[in-house]
Design a protein around this motif. Sequence first.
Motif, short mmCIF file in Angstrom:
data_model
loop_
_atom_site.label_atom_id
_atom_site.label_comp_id
_atom_site.label_asym_id
_atom_site.label_seq_id
_atom_site.Cartn_x
_atom_site.Cartn_y
_atom_site.Cartn_z
N ALA A 261 2.93 73.90 109.87
CA ALA A 261 3.14 73.02 108.72
C ALA A 261 3.20 73.82 107.42
CB ALA A 261 2.03 71.97 108.65
N ILE A 262 2.30 74.78 107.27
CA ILE A 262 2.30 75.62 106.08
C ILE A 262 3.58 76.44 106.01
CG2 ILE A 262 1.22 77.64 104.99
CD1 ILE A 262 -1.49 76.51 105.97
N GLU A 263 3.95 77.08 107.11
CA GLU A 263 5.11 77.97 107.12
C GLU A 263 6.43 77.22 107.02
OE1 GLU A 263 5.08 81.34 106.96
OE2 GLU A 263 2.92 81.14 106.73
N LYS A 264 6.55 76.05 107.67
CA LYS A 264 7.82 75.33 107.70
C LYS A 264 8.04 74.42 106.49
CE LYS A 264 8.59 74.76 112.67
NZ LYS A 264 8.75 73.72 113.70
N TYR A 265 6.95 73.80 105.99
CA TYR A 265 7.13 72.73 105.02
C TYR A 265 6.35 72.92 103.72
CZ TYR A 265 7.08 68.12 102.89
OH TYR A 265 7.17 67.09 102.00
N LEU A 266 5.07 73.15 103.82
CA LEU A 266 4.23 73.14 102.63
C LEU A 266 4.47 74.33 101.71
CD1 LEU A 266 0.96 71.89 104.35
CD2 LEU A 266 2.56 70.55 102.97
N CYS A 267 4.53 75.52 102.26
CA CYS A 267 4.74 76.74 101.44
C CYS A 267 5.59 77.75 102.20
CB CYS A 267 3.40 77.37 101.07
SG CYS A 267 2.40 76.36 100.00
N MET B 172 6.12 82.08 101.50
CA MET B 172 5.13 82.58 100.54
C MET B 172 4.54 83.88 101.07
SD MET B 172 4.65 80.55 97.86
CE MET B 172 3.00 80.87 97.30
N ARG B 173 4.50 84.89 100.21
CA ARG B 173 3.89 86.15 100.56
C ARG B 173 3.09 86.63 99.37
NH1 ARG B 173 4.41 84.16 104.58
NH2 ARG B 173 5.90 84.60 106.18
N PRO B 174 1.85 87.04 99.52
CA PRO B 174 1.12 87.07 100.79
C PRO B 174 0.95 85.67 101.35
CG PRO B 174 -0.37 87.51 98.97
CD PRO B 174 1.02 87.43 98.39
N PRO B 175 0.65 85.56 102.66
CA PRO B 175 0.53 84.25 103.30
C PRO B 175 -0.56 83.38 102.68
CG PRO B 175 0.62 86.00 104.94
CD PRO B 175 0.47 86.66 103.60
N ILE B 176 -0.37 82.09 102.75
CA ILE B 176 -1.33 81.11 102.25
C ILE B 176 -2.55 81.09 103.16
CG2 ILE B 176 -1.71 78.64 101.83
CD1 ILE B 176 0.25 79.96 99.87
N GLU B 177 -3.73 81.11 102.58
CA GLU B 177 -4.98 81.03 103.34
C GLU B 177 -5.43 79.58 103.50
OE1 GLU B 177 -9.52 82.79 103.20
OE2 GLU B 177 -8.22 83.09 101.50
N ASN B 178 -5.26 78.77 102.43
CA ASN B 178 -5.77 77.41 102.43
C ASN B 178 -4.99 76.58 101.42
OD1 ASN B 178 -7.52 75.22 102.89
ND2 ASN B 178 -8.94 75.90 101.32
N ILE B 179 -4.66 75.35 101.79
CA ILE B 179 -4.04 74.41 100.87
C ILE B 179 -4.99 73.22 100.73
CG2 ILE B 179 -2.15 72.75 100.57
CD1 ILE B 179 -0.35 74.73 101.99
N LEU B 180 -5.25 72.80 99.49
CA LEU B 180 -6.11 71.65 99.24
C LEU B 180 -5.28 70.57 98.57
CD1 LEU B 180 -8.89 70.29 99.19
CD2 LEU B 180 -9.24 71.35 96.94
N ILE B 181 -5.24 69.39 99.17
CA ILE B 181 -4.56 68.23 98.61
C ILE B 181 -5.64 67.23 98.22
CG2 ILE B 181 -2.95 66.34 99.08
CD1 ILE B 181 -1.74 68.23 101.28
N THR C 132 -6.02 74.90 106.51
CA THR C 132 -6.05 76.35 106.66
C THR C 132 -5.00 76.73 107.69
OG1 THR C 132 -7.65 76.46 108.48
CG2 THR C 132 -8.56 76.31 106.23
N GLN C 133 -4.86 77.99 107.97
CA GLN C 133 -3.91 78.43 108.99
C GLN C 133 -4.31 77.94 110.39
OE1 GLN C 133 -0.99 80.08 108.81
NE2 GLN C 133 -1.01 80.50 106.64
N GLU C 134 -5.59 77.61 110.56
CA GLU C 134 -6.10 77.24 111.88
C GLU C 134 -6.54 75.78 112.03
OE1 GLU C 134 -6.05 79.41 114.44
OE2 GLU C 134 -5.13 80.87 113.07
N ARG C 135 -7.03 75.16 110.94
CA ARG C 135 -7.65 73.85 111.06
C ARG C 135 -7.29 72.93 109.90
NH1 ARG C 135 -10.55 76.53 114.35
NH2 ARG C 135 -12.27 76.00 115.62
N ILE C 136 -7.55 71.64 110.13
CA ILE C 136 -7.34 70.60 109.13
C ILE C 136 -8.68 69.92 108.89
CG2 ILE C 136 -6.11 68.47 108.58
CD1 ILE C 136 -4.10 69.44 110.85
N TYR C 137 -9.08 69.78 107.62
CA TYR C 137 -10.32 69.13 107.26
C TYR C 137 -10.01 67.98 106.31
CZ TYR C 137 -12.16 73.63 108.83
OH TYR C 137 -12.45 74.75 109.57
#
Length: 71
Positions: free
Chosen positions: A29-35, A38-47, A62-67
Amino acid sequence: MTKNTISVTAYIVTGSDIKILLNESPHQAIEKYLCPDMRPPIENILIEAMTDDGKLVKISITQERIYATIV
């Protein structure tokens, strides 16, 4: 939906809808749509969103989980 995945649908005023993401992993989701790209890669997105009744909704991806939290 599958656990730890993201789906996004845009509903158009004409009554149709567009599937943007369908059961994607947080990383996809981060790589295809949200960002994308982006380089360096995104660590965390907060909405964050505040509802009409004053509740704060936070979605952290995050790259691994959704909270998610509602305050």
